[in-house]
Design an enzyme around this catalytic site. Structure first.
Site, PDB file in Angstrom:
ATOM      1  N   ARG A 195       0.593   4.109   0.332  1.00 51.83           N
ATOM      2  CA  ARG A 195       0.123   5.175   1.538  1.00 51.83           C
ATOM      3  C   ARG A 195       0.682   4.791   2.557  1.00 51.83           C
ATOM      4  NH1 ARG A 195      -5.800   7.309   0.816  1.00 51.83           N
ATOM      5  NH2 ARG A 195      -4.929   8.983   1.953  1.00 51.83           N
ATOM      6  N   CYS A 196       1.255   3.530   2.860  1.00 49.94           N
ATOM      7  CA  CYS A 196       1.639   3.077   4.171  1.00 49.94           C
ATOM      8  C   CYS A 196       3.161   3.113   4.321  1.00 49.94           C
ATOM      9  CB  CYS A 196       1.126   1.501   4.444  1.00 49.94           C
ATOM     10  SG  CYS A 196       1.829   0.864   5.821  1.00 49.94           S
ATOM     11  N   SER A 197       3.465   3.929   5.596  1.00 52.37           N
ATOM     12  CA  SER A 197       5.018   4.220   5.694  1.00 52.37           C
ATOM     13  C   SER A 197       5.434   2.849   5.949  1.00 52.37           C
ATOM     14  CB  SER A 197       5.160   5.184   7.071  1.00 52.37           C
ATOM     15  OG  SER A 197       4.812   4.448   8.129  1.00 52.37           O
ATOM     16  N   ASN A 244       1.054  -1.118   0.061  1.00 47.86           N
ATOM     17  CA  ASN A 244       0.061  -0.123  -0.183  1.00 47.86           C
ATOM     18  C   ASN A 244       1.019   1.212   0.062  1.00 47.86           C
ATOM     19  OD1 ASN A 244      -1.597   2.161   0.591  1.00 47.86           O
ATOM     20  ND2 ASN A 244      -3.105   1.051   2.090  1.00 47.86           N
TER      21      ASN A 244
END
Length: 119
Positions: A13-15, A11
């Site tokens: 958007r996931c750090s 993902n």
């Protein structure tokens, strides 16, 4: 190692997912990146991943996702397939990132977990 040998369920958007990708790339591994929110795994693929992770489906579900609170959840003791179907229908619930290399897999939380499956 080539991209066909490593798969990252990612993902962007996931750090933690981004950090896991960077960790793999820093070690010369260019994984096949699967944005699982846009291209969710089907039930068969999820069963294979769960087998490699040696986890029950409930262990792969992100219970803190807002959508989790709004869903009709399978009852306790229900079959694994009900939980897999829930993840197929709502891929945001799948824990991330997942790295698969050959017949081994790991959840990259923390990203350093992937070191345990690198050749």
């Amino acid at each position: 190692m080539n991209a066909a040998q490593a798969i990252l369920y990612h993902n962007p958007r996931c750090s933690k997912s981004r950090q896991t990708l960077e960790l793999l790339q820093a070690r010369g591994i260019q994984p096949q990146v699967v944005d699982y929110l846009k291209n969710p795994p089907d039930a068969k693929t999820l069963r294979e991943i769960l087998g490699l992770l040696q986890l029950e489906p409930q262990a792969l579900i992100r219970i803190k996702e807002p959508v989790y609170q709004t869903l009709e959840l399978p009852p306790d003791g229900s079959e694994a397939q009900a939980w897999i179907d829930l993840m197929v229908s709502n891929p945001i619930l799948i824990e991330r990132p997942i790295v698969v290399i050959g017949n081994r897999a790991v959840i990259g939380r923390p990203p350093e977990n992937v070191l345990s499956i690198l050749p």
